[in-house]
Design an enzyme around this catalytic site. Structure first.
Site, PDB file in Angstrom:
ATOM      1  CD  GLU A 110     -67.831   1.158 -10.839  1.00 30.10           C
ATOM      2  OE1 GLU A 110     -66.942   1.957 -11.166  1.00 30.10           O
ATOM      3  OE2 GLU A 110     -68.475   0.479 -11.661  1.00 30.10           O
ATOM      4  CG  ASP A 160     -61.144   5.895 -13.738  1.00 31.18           C
ATOM      5  OD1 ASP A 160     -60.970   5.626 -14.939  1.00 31.18           O
ATOM      6  OD2 ASP A 160     -60.537   5.316 -12.811  1.00 31.18           O
ATOM      7  CG  ASP A 163     -62.980   2.402 -24.699  1.00 31.95           C
ATOM      8  OD1 ASP A 163     -62.197   3.090 -24.025  1.00 31.95           O
ATOM      9  OD2 ASP A 163     -62.621   1.431 -25.380  1.00 31.95           O
TER      10      ASP A 163
HETATM   11  N1  AG3 Z   1     -60.658   3.676 -17.575  1.00 30.80           N
HETATM   12  C1  AG3 Z   1     -60.332   3.927 -18.953  1.00 30.80           C
HETATM   13  C2  AG3 Z   1     -60.040   2.702 -19.741  1.00 30.80           C
HETATM   14  C3  AG3 Z   1     -60.185   2.833 -21.196  1.00 30.80           C
HETATM   15  C4  AG3 Z   1     -59.390   1.791 -21.889  1.00 30.80           C
HETATM   16  N2  AG3 Z   1     -59.838   1.541 -23.202  1.00 30.80           N
HETATM   17  C5  AG3 Z   1     -59.502   0.448 -23.918  1.00 30.80           C
HETATM   18  N3  AG3 Z   1     -58.653  -0.428 -23.442  1.00 30.80           N
HETATM   19  N4  AG3 Z   1     -60.015   0.283 -25.099  1.00 30.80           N
HETATM   20  C6  AG3 Z   1     -60.008   2.627 -16.925  1.00 30.80           C
HETATM   21  C7  AG3 Z   1     -60.408   2.477 -15.515  1.00 30.80           C
HETATM   22  C8  AG3 Z   1     -59.222   2.407 -14.654  1.00 30.80           C
HETATM   23  N5  AG3 Z   1     -59.521   2.894 -13.354  1.00 30.80           N
END
Ligand code: AG3
Length: 286
Positions: A110, A160, A163
């Site tokens: 991360e 993961d 955007d």
């Molecule tokens: N990962 C993708 C989140 C994207 C959401 N986009 C938005 N709300 N516009 C989330 C991380 C979770 N582990």
């Protein structure tokens, strides 16, 4: 009904479309090295984490997302042992990877330590016991830098990200996917989230095109995440060869691995999520 004095978190999902969440209590608001981080207690959906004004998760539906990002590719693999998760600072994806009994090591990479710490402090229902799990190796670094000197190393690689704006942008581009292919073992599989095909036409197309130029096989699949833009969410899985399992084979694997009481993923969902509505197929043809 909203009253005067009520407090809301508002995400601009796309121009002209906003998502409002009523907040009971603000728990954390922090400018980290990379982004603005918010954690709050919502009125109806449990706790919420947002980055740069975008909902990353709520306790009410995070499992729908994390299960769908992780289990399709993990179930396709016969014996996943070594896994890398890039991003996912809240730990939900790592938690799902650890459900697979064959897993020996999860490298969790991360970029933003503040997100991990916020999850540790405020989102124990998401990260659960992963910080104490000896199979987990947490590395604070940009994914593309950490992967740069790896080769032939992983059975599964899961991205993961947020955007594709800000710090996550390189994670959607071809050079990164080339690196991903190189760090996977020959049978290894890759998965990532790629936004909503309803609003993010370019994002979904770009992922499909860039992945397709690097991996011999790429498939998009869909799930439902109510608090994300439009609720309809796309994921991609890629590899040298994607294992086409039938329903009874998937059921058998889920039973053997104890993946039976999940909230969203099931053997039937595994198969049906790869069926794309015509509007999504059309999007991918361009
Ligand atoms: N990962 C993708 C989140 C994207 C959401 N986009 C938005 N709300 N516009 C989330 C991380 C979770 N582990």
């Amino acid at each position: 009904m909203a009253k005067k004095g009520d407090s809301f978190f508002i995400e601009e999902q796309v121009e002209g479309v906003h998502f409002h969440l009523k907040i009971k209590q603000w728990l954390l608001r922090q400018k980290t090295r990379y982004q603005e981080l918010i954690v709050a207690e919502t009125e109806d959906l449990g706790r919420m984490m947002a980055l740069d004004g975008k909902v990353m998760l709520t306790e009410a539906d995070e499992a729908y997302y994390h299960e769908m990002l992780v289990h399709p590719l993990m179930v396709m693999l016969d014996n996943p042992q070594t896994v890398a998760v890039i991003g996912g600072g809240d730990g939900g994806s790592v938690r799902e990877v650890l459900r697979h009994p064959s897993v020996k090591k999860v490298y969790w990479v991360e970029i933003d330590e503040a997100v991990v710490e916020a999850s540790r402090s405020f989102l124990s229902s998401v990260c659960m016991g992963i910080f104490e799990d000896p199979r987990v190796d947490l590395i604070i670094a940009p994914g593309e830098e950490w992967l740069a000197d790896k080769e032939d190393a992983f059975d599964a690689l899961i991205v993961d990200g947020t955007d594709p704006i800000g710090p996550a942008l390189p994670l959607f581009e071809q050079p990164f996917f080339e690196m991903c292919r190189r760090v996977l073992k020959a049978h290894g599989l890759f998965s990532m989230q790629c936004g909503t095909p309803f609003y993010f036409h370019n994002e979904v197309r770009m992922v499909n095109r860039n992945l397709g130029s690097v991996f011999p096989q790429v498939k998009l699949y869909l799930g439902y995440v109510p608090t994300y833009p439009s609720g309809l969410w796309a994921y991609a899985v890629a590899g040298e060869r994607l294992n086409e399992l039938n329903l009874s084979e998937i059921r058998k694997r889920c039973e053997q691995r104890g993946l039976t009481n999940l909230r969203y993923y099931s053997p039937e969902i595994h198969l049906s999520s790869f069926v794309l509505p015509p509007f999504v197929q059309e999007l991918l043809e361009f």
